[in-house]
Scaffold this active site. Structure first.
Site, PDB file in Angstrom:
ATOM      1  N   LYS A   1      42.520  33.483  49.728  1.00 16.29           N
ATOM      2  CA  LYS A   1      42.823  32.508  50.285  1.00 16.29           C
ATOM      3  C   LYS A   1      43.693  31.712  49.095  1.00 16.29           C
ATOM      4  CE  LYS A   1      41.235  29.732  48.214  1.00 16.29           C
ATOM      5  NZ  LYS A   1      41.266  29.187  46.860  1.00 16.29           N
TER       6      LYS A   1
ATOM      7  N   TYR B   1      39.460  24.761  51.691  1.00 17.63           N
ATOM      8  CA  TYR B   1      38.092  24.545  52.286  1.00 17.63           C
ATOM      9  C   TYR B   1      37.617  23.613  53.067  1.00 17.63           C
ATOM     10  CZ  TYR B   1      37.146  28.286  48.698  1.00 17.63           C
ATOM     11  OH  TYR B   1      37.068  29.429  48.079  1.00 17.63           O
TER      12      TYR B   1
HETATM   13  P1  NAD Z   1      43.960  33.977  37.616  1.00 21.20           P
HETATM   14  O1  NAD Z   1      45.244  33.269  37.221  1.00 21.20           O
HETATM   15  O2  NAD Z   1      42.683  34.083  36.978  1.00 21.20           O
HETATM   16  O3  NAD Z   1      44.312  35.831  37.872  1.00 21.20           O
HETATM   17  C1  NAD Z   1      45.595  35.986  38.735  1.00 21.20           C
HETATM   18  C2  NAD Z   1      46.006  37.342  38.120  1.00 21.20           C
HETATM   19  O4  NAD Z   1      47.280  37.627  38.701  1.00 21.20           O
HETATM   20  C3  NAD Z   1      45.995  37.572  36.500  1.00 21.20           C
HETATM   21  O5  NAD Z   1      45.343  38.918  36.300  1.00 21.20           O
HETATM   22  C4  NAD Z   1      47.361  37.648  36.351  1.00 21.20           C
HETATM   23  O6  NAD Z   1      47.505  38.567  35.133  1.00 21.20           O
HETATM   24  C5  NAD Z   1      47.946  38.235  37.503  1.00 21.20           C
HETATM   25  N1  NAD Z   1      49.463  37.835  37.718  1.00 21.20           N
HETATM   26  C6  NAD Z   1      50.266  39.051  37.848  1.00 21.20           C
HETATM   27  N2  NAD Z   1      51.495  38.145  37.960  1.00 21.20           N
HETATM   28  C7  NAD Z   1      51.495  37.044  37.547  1.00 21.20           C
HETATM   29  C8  NAD Z   1      52.166  35.945  37.469  1.00 21.20           C
HETATM   30  N3  NAD Z   1      53.780  35.866  37.699  1.00 21.20           N
HETATM   31  N4  NAD Z   1      51.912  34.713  36.874  1.00 21.20           N
HETATM   32  C9  NAD Z   1      50.638  34.522  36.809  1.00 21.20           C
HETATM   33  N5  NAD Z   1      49.453  35.617  37.045  1.00 21.20           N
HETATM   34  C10 NAD Z   1      49.901  36.656  37.515  1.00 21.20           C
HETATM   35  O7  NAD Z   1      43.777  33.631  39.176  1.00 21.20           O
HETATM   36  P2  NAD Z   1      42.368  33.603  40.103  1.00 21.20           P
HETATM   37  O8  NAD Z   1      41.473  32.516  39.907  1.00 21.20           O
HETATM   38  O9  NAD Z   1      41.779  34.939  39.902  1.00 21.20           O
HETATM   39  O10 NAD Z   1      42.980  33.604  41.440  1.00 21.20           O
HETATM   40  C11 NAD Z   1      43.849  34.564  42.180  1.00 21.20           C
HETATM   41  C12 NAD Z   1      43.613  34.609  43.558  1.00 21.20           C
HETATM   42  O11 NAD Z   1      42.157  34.318  44.066  1.00 21.20           O
HETATM   43  C13 NAD Z   1      44.094  33.208  43.996  1.00 21.20           C
HETATM   44  O12 NAD Z   1      45.039  33.277  45.255  1.00 21.20           O
HETATM   45  C14 NAD Z   1      43.018  32.203  44.303  1.00 21.20           C
HETATM   46  O13 NAD Z   1      43.264  31.336  45.325  1.00 21.20           O
HETATM   47  C15 NAD Z   1      42.004  33.337  44.812  1.00 21.20           C
HETATM   48  N6  NAD Z   1      40.563  32.667  44.628  1.00 21.20           N
HETATM   49  C16 NAD Z   1      39.765  32.810  45.557  1.00 21.20           C
HETATM   50  C17 NAD Z   1      38.476  32.404  45.265  1.00 21.20           C
HETATM   51  C18 NAD Z   1      37.394  32.480  46.322  1.00 21.20           C
HETATM   52  O14 NAD Z   1      36.226  31.654  46.218  1.00 21.20           O
HETATM   53  N7  NAD Z   1      37.594  32.923  47.409  1.00 21.20           N
HETATM   54  C19 NAD Z   1      38.108  31.622  43.948  1.00 21.20           C
HETATM   55  C20 NAD Z   1      38.920  31.899  42.910  1.00 21.20           C
HETATM   56  C21 NAD Z   1      40.229  32.181  43.107  1.00 21.20           C
END
Ligand code: NAD
Length: 365
Positions: free
Chosen positions: A134, A221
């Protein structure tokens, strides 16, 4: 007979033609020796590293089979920790070759929001089922393109809305349909956290082009809670933004308040924020009430309802339950609980939220 269906029948899981979703006619693929579906995580950031990969060690119906990353330095540790073979490791350039890998059944897109559409569509073209985090995508056009690609390639698309798999949340959803306390009249939902959002480069959650902003991240949410506790789609949205740290939030919303009105008169007062720690859901019915506090945390979602009804905090692993629910649905040729259409409905309302805040007037969804 379509190969997938034949394969499902061979393992005793076919449920009859009428119950089979269109994607169940896709190519049969071998499963791991334990009959688990192989999942490849795309994007090895916080959520994949801290939540999804550990949860995949607890799942019964799927396992961590592969990774897709643009950061080669992460690969050795992931391979060592999770026993991932070289042939199941991809980068963003060679990702499409995953089509030829029978060990991968599901591609789970866990990238910044602006990348969800591209990787979902590429995964669908590769013939893989897709789980997508999401919020689904940046706008309804992207959501529709994702749904269409998955339909065209006969693969399933499920959203990572973990709350819809959480037992106490499911109890509130059941109150909306079974109406033990009558119609829902008022919902107050708040989901937010105070983050510092520092860094160079600036975190993607503060970048408009990457799908940043509190509404995209946590607002879904509150919005989901309003929709599943009322059991209807909103008609009107009125929204306001607040920014207290303009040096950080110069492109996206820090806090968004939005009010929704529903066809049978229910109203929802929703809050989301990157500057306020807040996490509760209060529902008032014609003849009762229910509360979850916390309502969107990874653990211990719980509360109470009218007549001394306890909603005892659920301490299980939400991510494992979500992925097992969805993997089992795939194995059984059933539709998953949270299909792409559900993500699209939220993004339609989200667009109205942003329009309302921008134009300073209520907007029809
Ligand atoms: P994050 O920034 O920690 O991770 C993102 C990943 O994407 C990293 O590994 C990064 O290297 C990679 N990436 C690739 N290209 C990129 C770019 N151009 N810029 C930035 N990063 C790039 O983010 P996250 O917290 O892991 O979130 C990722 C997804 O998961 C989002 O869509 C977020 O909404 C979702 N999420 C969902 C929940 C949930 O409870 N369902 C919780 C956290 C995150």
């Amino acid at each position: 007979m379509p190969t997938r269906r034949r394969a499902l029948q061979q393992i005793g899981l076919a449920t009859g033609a009428a119950a089979l979703a269109p994607w169940s006619y896709c190519q049969a693929r071998p499963q791991s020796s334990q009959g688990k579906l192989g999942v490849a995580l795309v994007g090895l950031g916080y959520y994949s590293t801290d939540l999804l990969a550990p949860a995949l060690q607890q799942t019964e119906h799927c396992y961590l089979a592969g990774i897709v990353t643009g950061t080669p330095s992460k690969v050795p540790a992931w391979q060592r920790r999770y026993g991932i073979p070289d042939e199941n490791v991809y980068d963003y350039d060679n990702f499409d070759r995953i089509a030829d890998n029978p060990a991968i059944d599901v591609v789970y897109v866990v990238l910044p929001n602006s990348m969800h559409a591209e990787y979902t569509i590429r995964a669908a073209r590769a013939g893989k089922h897709v789980w997508c985090e999401k919020p689904m995508a940046l706008d309804t056009a992207e959501c529709q393109a994702m749904i269409d690609a998955c339909a065209q390639h006969r693969v399933s698309l499920a959203l990572g809305y973990r709350m819809q798999h959480e037992p106490n949340t499911q109890q509130l959803m059941a109150f909306a349909t079974g109406k033990p306390y009558g119609l829902t009249q008022l919902v107050t939902a708040a989901a937010g956290f105070k983050g510092n959002f520092q860094g160079d480069p600036r975190p993607w959650r503060t970048r408009r082009a990457m799908g940043g902003g509190a509404m995209y991240d946590m607002g879904v949410y509150s919005l989901q809670a309003a929709r599943y506790t009322i059991g209807e789609e909103p008609l009107w949205v009125n929204a306001q933004h607040q920014v207290l740290r303009p040096e950080i939030f110069d492109e996206v919303d820090e806090t968004t308040l939005f009010q929704l009105t529903f066809p049978r008169g229910a109203v929802a007062q929703c809050t989301t924020s990157f500057g306020i720690n807040v996490n509760y859901l209060h529902v008032t019915y014609a003849d009762g009430w229910a509360r979850l506090d916390p309502f969107s945390s990874y653990r211990d979602v719980g509360g109470e309802a009218s007549e001394g009804r306890l909603l005892t905090p659920w301490t299980g692993n939400q991510q494992a339950r979500q992925m097992d629910d969805d993997a089992l649905a795939l194995k059984q040729g059933r539709a998953t609980r949270v299909p792409g259409e559900e993500g699209l409905r939220d993004i339609r309302v989200l667009e109205a939220v942003y329009q309302s805040a921008r134009e300073g007037r209520p907007v029809k969804v």
